[in-house]
Design a protein around this motif. Structure first.
Motif, PDB file in Angstrom:
ATOM      1  N   ASN A   1      10.545   5.164  11.017  1.00  0.00           N
ATOM      2  CA  ASN A   1      11.163   3.714  10.695  1.00  0.00           C
ATOM      3  C   ASN A   1       9.833   2.591  10.721  1.00  0.00           C
ATOM      4  N   ALA A   2       8.726   3.027  10.535  1.00  0.00           N
ATOM      5  CA  ALA A   2       7.664   2.012  10.587  1.00  0.00           C
ATOM      6  C   ALA A   2       7.851   0.838   9.636  1.00  0.00           C
ATOM      7  N   GLN A   3       7.510  -0.406   9.905  1.00  0.00           N
ATOM      8  CA  GLN A   3       7.868  -1.336   9.059  1.00  0.00           C
ATOM      9  C   GLN A   3       7.610  -1.332   7.660  1.00  0.00           C
ATOM     10  N   PRO A   4       6.303  -0.750   7.230  1.00  0.00           N
ATOM     11  CA  PRO A   4       6.061  -0.585   5.815  1.00  0.00           C
ATOM     12  C   PRO A   4       6.939   0.484   5.229  1.00  0.00           C
ATOM     13  N   HIS A   5       7.704   1.475   5.934  1.00  0.00           N
ATOM     14  CA  HIS A   5       8.672   2.136   5.396  1.00  0.00           C
ATOM     15  C   HIS A   5      10.082   1.620   4.980  1.00  0.00           C
ATOM     16  N   THR A   6      10.484   0.572   5.832  1.00  0.00           N
ATOM     17  CA  THR A   6      11.661   0.175   5.842  1.00  0.00           C
ATOM     18  C   THR A   6      11.634  -1.607   5.043  1.00  0.00           C
ATOM     19  N   ALA A   7      10.303  -1.734   4.643  1.00  0.00           N
ATOM     20  CA  ALA A   7      10.144  -3.353   4.130  1.00  0.00           C
ATOM     21  C   ALA A   7      10.897  -3.469   2.732  1.00  0.00           C
TER      22      ALA A   7
ATOM     23  N   ALA B   1      11.520  -0.347  -0.227  1.00  0.00           N
ATOM     24  CA  ALA B   1      13.108   0.274  -0.379  1.00  0.00           C
ATOM     25  C   ALA B   1      13.459  -0.055  -1.972  1.00  0.00           C
ATOM     26  N   GLU B   2      12.930  -1.037  -2.590  1.00  0.00           N
ATOM     27  CA  GLU B   2      12.975  -1.335  -4.142  1.00  0.00           C
ATOM     28  C   GLU B   2      12.279  -0.056  -4.883  1.00  0.00           C
ATOM     29  N   LYS B   3      10.852   0.153  -4.191  1.00  0.00           N
ATOM     30  CA  LYS B   3      10.135   1.501  -4.766  1.00  0.00           C
ATOM     31  C   LYS B   3      10.994   2.662  -4.794  1.00  0.00           C
ATOM     32  N   LEU B   4      11.712   3.116  -3.523  1.00  0.00           N
ATOM     33  CA  LEU B   4      12.452   4.151  -3.426  1.00  0.00           C
ATOM     34  C   LEU B   4      13.577   4.121  -4.257  1.00  0.00           C
TER      35      LEU B   4
ATOM     36  N   VAL C   1       0.923  -1.245   0.105  1.00  0.00           N
ATOM     37  CA  VAL C   1      -0.122  -0.013   0.114  1.00  0.00           C
ATOM     38  C   VAL C   1       0.997   1.312   0.134  1.00  0.00           C
ATOM     39  N   TYR C   2       1.982   1.237   0.871  1.00  0.00           N
ATOM     40  CA  TYR C   2       2.658   2.419   1.002  1.00  0.00           C
ATOM     41  C   TYR C   2       3.559   2.409  -0.333  1.00  0.00           C
ATOM     42  N   SER C   3       3.770   1.686  -0.989  1.00  0.00           N
ATOM     43  CA  SER C   3       4.545   1.842  -2.190  1.00  0.00           C
ATOM     44  C   SER C   3       3.850   2.298  -3.191  1.00  0.00           C
ATOM     45  N   ALA C   4       2.613   1.725  -3.532  1.00  0.00           N
ATOM     46  CA  ALA C   4       1.486   2.260  -4.436  1.00  0.00           C
ATOM     47  C   ALA C   4       1.527   3.984  -4.006  1.00  0.00           C
TER      48      ALA C   4
END
Length: 171
Positions: A75-81, A85-88, A44-47
Motif C-alpha cells: 500500500n505504498a503511496q505510489p501504488h495507491t495514487a 489506479a487509473e493505469k491499473l 514512475v510506477y505507472s510507466a
C-alpha cells in the motif's frame, strides 16, 4: 496470474540503485534498475506498469488472455495514487487486497530478496552492466519451482499475519 512488485536497494560503484522486479510462479517477468537519485512516484510506477504489460504480452500472452492479471503490491503511496489506479483500470488488472504494510506477506521480501541477498553477499560491481549480468545470472539460476513456492506460500503468510494481528512474524 499473480505478479509481485517489490523493490530492493543494491550497491553499484558505491552508489545505491533500486531494483524493481515483477515475477510470477514461473519466474522473472520484468525488472528495472533505477538510479539512486530517482524516487518511485506514481508517474514512475505507472510507466513501469506499462513496461511490465509489454513484457507480459511478449512472455505470457496465453495467461493474460485466459486468466487476467492479479497484481500483488503493498500500500505504498505510489501504488495507491490516483494515477496508478487509473493505469491499473486501463490495463484491466486486478489488485490483490493488501492489509496495512506488512513485509511478512510480501513473497519478494521473505523469499526472492532473501535468496538474492545471499547470492550478492561480498560481491562488488564496477558498473551497472556488471550488476545486470549478476542479476540475470541469479534469476536464471532459480528453478520454476523456486518461484512457484514463493507464490504458494503467500496464503500461509497472510494467515499468519492475520493470526498475529499484524505483528512481525519471526522465522
Amino acid at each position: 496470474m499473480r505478479l509481485r512488485s517489490p523493490r530492493q536497494n543494491l550497491t553499484c560503484m558505491r552508489k545505491k540503485v533500486m531494483l524493481c522486479v515483477w515475477w510470477n510462479f514461473k519466474g522473472i517477468l520484468h525488472y528495472e534498475l533505477l538510479p539512486s537519485n530517482q524516487t518511485i512516484i506514481s508517474a514512475v510506477y505507472s510507466a513501469q506498469l506499462e513496461r511490465l504489460a509489454q513484457a507480459l504480452r511478449e512472455k505470457e500472452p496465453a495467461l493474460i488472455n485466459r486468466k487476467g492479471v492479479i497484481l500483488h503490491h503493498d500500500n505504498a503511496q505510489p501504488h495507491t495514487a490516483r494515477i496508478t489506479a487509473e493505469k491499473l483500470r486501463q490495463l484491466e488488472w486486478e489488485v490483490l487486497p493488501q492489509p496495512a504494510y506488512s513485509p511478512d506477506i510480501a513473497p519478494s521480501d521473505y523469499h526472492l530478496f532473501r535468496s538474492l541477498q545471499n547470492f550478492l553477499l561480498g560481491k562488488k560491481f564496477n558498473n551497472e552492466e556488471c550488476l545486470k549480468n549478476a542479476l540475470t545470472e541469479f534469476f536464471a539460476s532459480k528453478s520454476q519451482e523456486f518461484y512457484n513456492r514463493g507464490i504458494k506460500m503467500l496464503p500461509e503468510h497472510c494467515a499468519q499475519v492475520e493470526e498475529n494481528n499484524g505483528n512481525y512474524i519471526v522465522g
